[in-house]
Design a protein around this motif. Structure first.
Motif, mmCIF file in Angstrom:
data_model
loop_
_atom_site.group_PDB
_atom_site.id
_atom_site.type_symbol
_atom_site.label_atom_id
_atom_site.label_comp_id
_atom_site.label_asym_id
_atom_site.label_seq_id
_atom_site.Cartn_x
_atom_site.Cartn_y
_atom_site.Cartn_z
ATOM 1 N N ILE A 127 1.175 -5.169 -4.723
ATOM 2 C CA ILE A 127 0.445 -4.844 -3.491
ATOM 3 C C ILE A 127 0.895 -5.808 -2.382
ATOM 4 C CG2 ILE A 127 -1.845 -4.833 -2.394
ATOM 5 C CD1 ILE A 127 -1.623 -4.085 -6.087
ATOM 6 N N ASP A 128 0.976 -7.096 -2.702
ATOM 7 C CA ASP A 128 1.333 -8.116 -1.709
ATOM 8 C C ASP A 128 2.770 -7.930 -1.210
ATOM 9 O OD1 ASP A 128 -1.183 -9.075 -2.216
ATOM 10 O OD2 ASP A 128 -0.515 -10.783 -3.438
ATOM 11 N N TYR A 129 3.705 -7.658 -2.122
ATOM 12 C CA TYR A 129 5.102 -7.468 -1.723
ATOM 13 C C TYR A 129 5.252 -6.195 -0.888
ATOM 14 C CZ TYR A 129 10.130 -6.765 -1.888
ATOM 15 O OH TYR A 129 11.428 -6.572 -1.524
ATOM 16 N N THR A 130 4.611 -5.107 -1.332
ATOM 17 C CA THR A 130 4.718 -3.833 -0.611
ATOM 18 C C THR A 130 4.179 -3.978 0.808
ATOM 19 O OG1 THR A 130 4.438 -2.700 -2.722
ATOM 20 C CG2 THR A 130 4.230 -1.351 -0.742
ATOM 21 N N ALA A 131 3.161 -4.837 0.982
ATOM 22 C CA ALA A 131 2.561 -5.058 2.310
ATOM 23 C C ALA A 131 3.536 -5.727 3.272
ATOM 24 C CB ALA A 131 1.289 -5.884 2.176
ATOM 25 N N THR A 132 4.612 -6.325 2.754
ATOM 26 C CA THR A 132 5.628 -6.923 3.635
ATOM 27 C C THR A 132 6.645 -5.871 4.095
ATOM 28 O OG1 THR A 132 7.180 -7.561 1.864
ATOM 29 C CG2 THR A 132 5.423 -9.127 2.394
ATOM 30 N N ARG A 133 6.570 -4.667 3.535
ATOM 31 C CA ARG A 133 7.551 -3.628 3.859
ATOM 32 C C ARG A 133 6.925 -2.358 4.417
ATOM 33 N NH1 ARG A 133 11.410 -1.999 -0.347
ATOM 34 N NH2 ARG A 133 12.640 -1.941 1.555
ATOM 35 N N ALA A 134 5.634 -2.198 4.293
ATOM 36 C CA ALA A 134 4.955 -0.982 4.751
ATOM 37 C C ALA A 134 3.490 -1.314 5.005
ATOM 38 C CB ALA A 134 5.062 0.117 3.682
ATOM 39 N N ARG A 135 2.778 -0.377 5.659
ATOM 40 C CA ARG A 135 1.331 -0.530 5.794
ATOM 41 C C ARG A 135 0.712 -0.241 4.436
ATOM 42 N NH1 ARG A 135 1.296 1.669 10.758
ATOM 43 N NH2 ARG A 135 1.612 3.696 9.794
ATOM 44 N N VAL A 136 -0.153 -1.122 3.953
ATOM 45 C CA VAL A 136 -0.760 -0.939 2.630
ATOM 46 C C VAL A 136 -2.269 -0.857 2.757
ATOM 47 C CG1 VAL A 136 -1.257 -2.123 0.448
ATOM 48 C CG2 VAL A 136 1.090 -1.994 1.262
ATOM 49 N N ARG A 137 -2.862 0.104 2.039
ATOM 50 C CA ARG A 137 -4.330 0.191 1.986
ATOM 51 C C ARG A 137 -4.771 0.367 0.549
ATOM 52 N NH1 ARG A 137 -6.312 3.689 7.119
ATOM 53 N NH2 ARG A 137 -8.252 2.665 6.507
ATOM 54 N N GLU A 138 -5.800 -0.377 0.141
ATOM 55 C CA GLU A 138 -6.440 -0.182 -1.156
ATOM 56 C C GLU A 138 -7.725 0.585 -0.900
ATOM 57 O OE1 GLU A 138 -6.131 -3.583 -4.119
ATOM 58 O OE2 GLU A 138 -5.711 -4.612 -2.222
ATOM 59 N N ILE A 139 -7.823 1.768 -1.508
ATOM 60 C CA ILE A 139 -8.922 2.680 -1.194
ATOM 61 C C ILE A 139 -9.615 3.133 -2.481
ATOM 62 C CG2 ILE A 139 -9.528 4.885 -0.119
ATOM 63 C CD1 ILE A 139 -7.114 4.590 1.705
ATOM 64 N N SER A 140 -10.942 3.120 -2.453
ATOM 65 C CA SER A 140 -11.745 3.601 -3.582
ATOM 66 C C SER A 140 -12.312 4.968 -3.262
ATOM 67 C CB SER A 140 -12.897 2.626 -3.860
ATOM 68 O OG SER A 140 -13.835 3.224 -4.743
ATOM 69 N N LEU A 141 -12.239 5.892 -4.213
ATOM 70 C CA LEU A 141 -12.807 7.230 -3.993
ATOM 71 C C LEU A 141 -14.322 7.146 -3.904
ATOM 72 C CD1 LEU A 141 -12.016 10.213 -3.734
ATOM 73 C CD2 LEU A 141 -12.425 10.437 -6.180
ATOM 74 N N GLY A 142 -14.938 6.244 -4.660
ATOM 75 C CA GLY A 142 -16.399 6.141 -4.652
ATOM 76 C C GLY A 142 -16.856 5.115 -5.666
ATOM 77 N N ASP A 143 -18.164 4.892 -5.676
ATOM 78 C CA ASP A 143 -18.715 3.821 -6.516
ATOM 79 C C ASP A 143 -19.015 4.295 -7.930
ATOM 80 O OD1 ASP A 143 -18.443 2.117 -4.391
ATOM 81 O OD2 ASP A 143 -20.525 2.321 -3.727
ATOM 82 N N TYR A 144 -17.962 4.604 -8.655
ATOM 83 C CA TYR A 144 -18.034 4.945 -10.072
ATOM 84 C C TYR A 144 -16.666 4.585 -10.630
ATOM 85 C CZ TYR A 144 -16.653 8.831 -7.180
ATOM 86 O OH TYR A 144 -16.099 9.577 -6.167
ATOM 87 N N VAL A 145 -16.572 4.401 -11.960
ATOM 88 C CA VAL A 145 -15.324 3.899 -12.549
ATOM 89 C C VAL A 145 -14.515 5.050 -13.148
ATOM 90 C CG1 VAL A 145 -14.319 2.283 -14.191
ATOM 91 C CG2 VAL A 145 -16.442 1.683 -13.009
ATOM 92 N N LEU A 146 -13.282 5.209 -12.700
ATOM 93 C CA LEU A 146 -12.337 6.177 -13.250
ATOM 94 C C LEU A 146 -11.369 5.443 -14.178
ATOM 95 C CD1 LEU A 146 -11.505 8.050 -9.895
ATOM 96 C CD2 LEU A 146 -13.190 8.709 -11.636
ATOM 97 N N ASN A 147 -10.575 6.203 -14.946
ATOM 98 C CA ASN A 147 -9.613 5.571 -15.857
ATOM 99 C C ASN A 147 -8.282 5.255 -15.200
ATOM 100 O OD1 ASN A 147 -11.020 5.179 -18.228
ATOM 101 N ND2 ASN A 147 -10.751 7.300 -18.866
ATOM 102 N N GLY A 148 -8.080 5.744 -13.983
ATOM 103 C CA GLY A 148 -6.821 5.514 -13.289
ATOM 104 C C GLY A 148 -6.877 6.124 -11.912
ATOM 105 N N GLY A 149 -5.784 5.995 -11.138
ATOM 106 C CA GLY A 149 -5.789 6.439 -9.758
ATOM 107 C C GLY A 149 -5.537 7.918 -9.542
ATOM 108 N N GLU A 150 -5.112 8.650 -10.580
ATOM 109 C CA GLU A 150 -4.644 10.031 -10.376
ATOM 110 C C GLU A 150 -5.706 10.963 -9.791
ATOM 111 O OE1 GLU A 150 -3.775 8.201 -12.980
ATOM 112 O OE2 GLU A 150 -1.581 8.200 -12.927
ATOM 113 N N VAL A 151 -6.905 10.963 -10.377
ATOM 114 C CA VAL A 151 -7.961 11.865 -9.896
ATOM 115 C C VAL A 151 -8.344 11.512 -8.463
ATOM 116 C CG1 VAL A 151 -10.414 12.435 -10.182
ATOM 117 C CG2 VAL A 151 -8.856 12.558 -12.142
ATOM 118 N N ALA A 152 -8.368 10.214 -8.154
ATOM 119 C CA ALA A 152 -8.688 9.765 -6.791
ATOM 120 C C ALA A 152 -7.625 10.266 -5.813
ATOM 121 C CB ALA A 152 -8.799 8.247 -6.749
ATOM 122 N N VAL A 153 -6.349 10.179 -6.195
ATOM 123 C CA VAL A 153 -5.261 10.625 -5.316
ATOM 124 C C VAL A 153 -5.340 12.132 -5.086
ATOM 125 C CG1 VAL A 153 -2.758 10.955 -5.190
ATOM 126 C CG2 VAL A 153 -3.708 8.712 -5.755
#
Ligand code: JEH
Length: 233
Positions: A127-153
């Motif tokens: 995340i830190d390295y990518t932020a030196t090359r592009a705009r980076v955002r960490e985003i949560s779909l909502g306040d519940y726990v998923l097993n990975g980022g796919e469903v959120a994406v």
């Protein structure tokens, strides 16, 4: 709009071939690239995870395959596009909450790149390295726990994609939304007028447009008070 997705489950995104977003893709409005993170490994087992420094349960995604994947996606941009024009989104339970306002903002971007984590997440240096090359955002779909980022994406792409001009067939439905008053929707009805003993509220068949508008607004207020009082300041 160009969208790239990096994931260890590329087949998960085949569903984007169907429905409105599928049409947007075939018509060239949405240009989607799905990349298998394991294609950027070099060992026999195509390893993407390792044990966490400092200890703790679970595994963490190792940085090297992510670095190579983003080098590939951000390093070989279409002519005229600089890496700073790409926005890289990492879905994360620790990110800022995804909202409709955010979807509107992201729908204006020419290039979105989604990094789907699994296990306990991705080595922070990615995340830190990518932020030196592009705009980076960490985003949560909502306040519940998923097993990975796919469903959120998937949810974010559906919310963002339908706001890209030309993707939604009827622009009037978007105009209506943009005038939205922060209230929940009123209930909708269609034919038949009688169904299993249930009737349509008579005001809707009265032809009185003023009365219909007033009834719908009252329904919105009542529903919002009942299920989402937080939306009324
Ligand atoms: C989940 C990306 C990559 C599961 C648990 C933990 C929570 C306290 N809305 C969302 N929920 N979950 C994700 C998401 C989004 N967007 C999401 C992901 C990844 C997004 C891996 N995982 C699985 C995962 C750790 N727990 C997080 N904590 C607030 C309840 C406890 C610790 C990390 C990663």
């Amino acid at each position: 709009m160009r969208i790239d997705i990096v994931t260890i489950f590329p087949e998960f995104f085949s569903v984007l071939d169907v429905s409105l977003l599928g049409k947007a893709r075939t018509s060239g409005l949405l240009d989607l690239g799905v990349h298998d993170l394991r294609d950027f490994t070099h060992d026999r087992h195509r390893t993407v995870d390792d044990t966490p420094y400092g200890g703790g349960a679970g595994m963490v995604m190792k940085p090297e395959p992510w670095g190579e994947a983003f080098d590939d996606i951000l390093g070989a941009l279409s002519s005229g596009e600089s890496a700073e024009q790409a926005t890289v989104i990492f879905p994360s339970p620790a990110g800022e909450r995804f909202t409709q306002a955010m979807a509107r903002e992201l729908a204006e971007e020419p290039h979105l790149v989604f990094g789907c984590g699994r296990y306990e997440g991705i080595d922070q240096r990615v995340i830190d390295y990518t932020a030196t090359r592009a705009r980076v955002r960490e985003i949560s779909l909502g306040d519940y726990v998923l097993n990975g980022g796919e469903v959120a994406v998937m949810a974010m792409i559906e919310a963002i994609g339908r706001l890209v001009p030309g993707v939604v067939g009827n622009p009037a439905s978007l105009t209506e939304e943009s005038h939205e008053d922060g209230l929940l929707e009123y209930p909708s009805y269609t034919k038949p007028a009688q169904w299993r003993g249930l009737t349509v509220p008579p005001v809707l068949t009265s032809g009185n447009h003023g009365a219909i508008a007033a009834w719908r607004h009252e329904q919105q207020l009542e529903r919002t008070r009942r299920v989402r009082p937080d939306l009324l300041n």
